[in-house]
Design a protein around this motif. Structure first.
Motif, PDB file in Angstrom:
ATOM      1  N   GLU A   1       0.804  -1.199   0.049  1.00  0.00           N
ATOM      2  CA  GLU A   1       0.056   0.120  -0.019  1.00  0.00           C
ATOM      3  C   GLU A   1       0.864   1.199   0.062  1.00  0.00           C
ATOM      4  O   GLU A   1       0.221   2.446  -0.519  1.00  0.00           O
ATOM      5  N   ASN A   2       2.058   1.181   0.452  1.00  0.00           N
ATOM      6  CA  ASN A   2       2.972   2.462   0.669  1.00  0.00           C
ATOM      7  C   ASN A   2       4.253   2.327  -0.154  1.00  0.00           C
ATOM      8  O   ASN A   2       5.217   3.138  -0.112  1.00  0.00           O
ATOM      9  N   LEU A   3       4.181   1.454  -1.118  1.00  0.00           N
ATOM     10  CA  LEU A   3       5.358   1.395  -2.115  1.00  0.00           C
ATOM     11  C   LEU A   3       4.781   2.049  -3.386  1.00  0.00           C
ATOM     12  O   LEU A   3       3.883   1.945  -3.936  1.00  0.00           O
ATOM     13  N   THR A   4       6.123   2.679  -4.004  1.00  0.00           N
ATOM     14  CA  THR A   4       5.845   3.410  -5.208  1.00  0.00           C
ATOM     15  C   THR A   4       5.702   2.218  -6.248  1.00  0.00           C
ATOM     16  O   THR A   4       5.914   1.291  -6.103  1.00  0.00           O
TER      17      THR A   4
ATOM     18  N   GLU B   1       7.398   2.047  -9.099  1.00  0.00           N
ATOM     19  CA  GLU B   1       8.730   1.549  -9.360  1.00  0.00           C
ATOM     20  C   GLU B   1       9.425   0.372  -8.255  1.00  0.00           C
ATOM     21  O   GLU B   1       9.824  -0.501  -8.734  1.00  0.00           O
ATOM     22  N   GLU B   2       9.259   0.765  -6.899  1.00  0.00           N
ATOM     23  CA  GLU B   2       9.551  -0.004  -6.232  1.00  0.00           C
ATOM     24  C   GLU B   2       8.678  -1.589  -6.186  1.00  0.00           C
ATOM     25  O   GLU B   2       9.435  -2.750  -6.146  1.00  0.00           O
ATOM     26  N   LEU B   3       7.298  -1.448  -6.374  1.00  0.00           N
ATOM     27  CA  LEU B   3       6.570  -2.410  -6.813  1.00  0.00           C
ATOM     28  C   LEU B   3       6.837  -3.518  -7.795  1.00  0.00           C
ATOM     29  O   LEU B   3       6.998  -4.637  -7.816  1.00  0.00           O
ATOM     30  N   MET B   4       7.263  -2.648  -9.100  1.00  0.00           N
ATOM     31  CA  MET B   4       7.513  -3.275 -10.259  1.00  0.00           C
ATOM     32  C   MET B   4       9.027  -4.123 -10.056  1.00  0.00           C
ATOM     33  O   MET B   4       9.127  -5.434 -10.353  1.00  0.00           O
ATOM     34  N   LYS B   5       9.966  -3.468  -9.198  1.00  0.00           N
ATOM     35  CA  LYS B   5      11.200  -4.350  -9.150  1.00  0.00           C
ATOM     36  C   LYS B   5      10.986  -5.344  -8.140  1.00  0.00           C
ATOM     37  O   LYS B   5      11.536  -6.531  -8.432  1.00  0.00           O
ATOM     38  N   THR B   6       9.934  -5.354  -7.043  1.00  0.00           N
ATOM     39  CA  THR B   6       9.698  -6.419  -6.371  1.00  0.00           C
ATOM     40  C   THR B   6       9.132  -7.706  -7.106  1.00  0.00           C
ATOM     41  O   THR B   6       9.596  -8.771  -6.922  1.00  0.00           O
ATOM     42  N   TRP B   7       8.168  -7.502  -7.929  1.00  0.00           N
ATOM     43  CA  TRP B   7       7.784  -8.485  -8.597  1.00  0.00           C
ATOM     44  C   TRP B   7       8.424  -8.795  -9.892  1.00  0.00           C
ATOM     45  O   TRP B   7       8.509 -10.123 -10.060  1.00  0.00           O
TER      46      TRP B   7
END
Length: 413
Positions: free
Chosen positions: A348-351, A353-359
């Protein structure tokens, strides 16, 4: 005997009811109710109130406790509400007791989904599948159908009618049971014919690689289909906008393949319903490559991914090559953390870009991030799909020159 299909929905006021348990906390119950309200609105209902109750287990007699049921009854009477919708599938006993107490139309999640399916069904295939699923749902609930069917309506026009003839006692129930079982046998025979026809159609498509769009309902599969196939498949911001499977020939850099758009999956979808749509889901079973479309802007998208994966496993399609496509990146939002906030980071508080890198790290780069509606990253998607299809084709047909045939924009040689 008339078909039990409701083809038109009249706007009615309704309330929603759900329970909070140890395995379904308040947050998750809230998400389920949001989805249930979306389902109800898709069916034509107007939601005026939500009721929840915290219970260790579902009440086997009335779903909620006596006090909560009385509270619901008072609200229904005072505000002249015509329908109460429960978030879980109700047993015949629960339906009978709740209906006797509230004296209004009672639906559960399954019957609501069936109503939507009935409205969406356009082809003979879809209508047959819907009717069969309705009868499977109806059969164990015959003991309380006298009042329920009279209010809910029957027949292909959605007005009046009921299952069988009216009459008292067990004789009438047995007559209705026999009529329904006979009708189900007929429908199953029709479905067998449809399955054979569709299997023949699939064989006649030749040696092209088959790609299937799968995903939760309302994630943008049909919009993506329109972009990739340059077609006009019906797309709408409603649940189950697509019910019939649509297959189109797609060409990327002179490489043709078949792309199918399938019915969306949803939480708490009964096994009987999945089985009734076997012929529709055969497109998924026989696909060489799956494009799993996800609505990244939805707060519960991770659970939706799990639901789709579970359904794929149920239809023996879990091990297929798959590309995870996160759609609607234009609608993604997050809550920015304060610099001194030391609480753990969540999705919920990831940008973005951060979410993309995670997945991308989790999927080993086997995922993409797009916006079908804004046409963002569509060329990257086409490029990745092209490489995957080419790889599959070369592996299957290493010595033919099928790849080098020339096609026009409409997919014709």
């Amino acid at each position: 005997m008339k078909e039990f299909i409701i083809s038109e929905a009249e706007t009615e006021t309704a309330i929603l009811v759900a329970i909070i348990t140890q395995v379904q906390d308040e947050r998750k119950t809230g998400e389920y109710l949001e989805e249930l309200e979306f389902l109800a609105e898709t069916a034509g209902a107007q939601i005026v109130k939500r009721f929840t109750q915290r219970l260790d287990v579902v009440n086997s007699v009335s779903y909620v406790g006596k006090g909560k049921l009385q509270e619901i009854k008072e609200y229904v009477t005072e505000h002249e509400v015509g329908m109460v919708i429960f978030d879980d599938e109700l047993s015949a006993k629960q339906l009978r007791n709740i209906e006797g107490e509230l004296q209004v139309k009672i639906l559960d999640r399954t019957s609501l989904i069936l109503d939507i399916f009935a409205m969406r069904a356009q082809t003979a295939n879809a209508k047959t599948q819907v009717e069969l699923a309705q009868y499977k749902y109806m059969l164990p609930r015959l003991t309380r159908l006298w009042t329920h069917l009279e209010r809910q309506g029957g027949g292909s026009g959605g007005k009046g009618g009921s299952v069988g003839l009216r009459g008292p006692g067990e004789t009438q129930l047995e007559m209705d049971r026999r009529i329904i079982l006979n009708r189900m046998s007929l429908l199953k025979a029709q479905m067998a014919d449809i399955d054979r026809q569709m299997a023949t159609q699939r064989r006649n498509r030749g040696r092209m690689i088959r790609v299937a769009l799968v995903g939760y309902t309302n994630v943008g599969k049909s919009t993506l289909m329109n972009l990739m196939a340059k077609s006009e498949v019906f797309a709408e911001n409603k649940l189950f906008a697509t019910l019939d499977t649509t297959v189109r020939k797609v060409i990327i850099e002179n490489l043709p393949f078949l792309l199918s758009d399938t019915v969306g999956f949803i939480r708490k979808l009964p096994t009987d319903l999945v089985e009734s749509f076997k012929s529709t889901l055969d497109e998924v079973r026989e696909a060489d490559l799956l494009l799993h479309v996800v609505d990244i802007s939805h707060p519960g998208f991770e659970e939706q991914i799990e639901v789709v994966n579970k359904t794929l496993a149920e239809i023996d399609s879990a091990g297929k090559p798959c590309i995870l496509i996160f759609n609607k990146i234009d609608a993604y939002t997050y809550v920015e953390k304060a610099p001194d906030d030391l609480t753990p980071r969540t999705k919920e508080n990831l940008t973005l870009e951060e979410l993309m890198k995670t997945w991308m790290a989790k999927m080993e780069d086997n995922c993409l991030f797009i916006s079908a509606i804004e046409k963002i990253n569509m060329e990257e998607l086409k490029s990745v799909v092209y490489e995957k299809v080419k790889e599959l084709h070369v592996h299957r047909f290493p010595y033919n020159d099928f790849l080098y045939q020339t096609y026009d924009d409409d997919g014709e040689e």
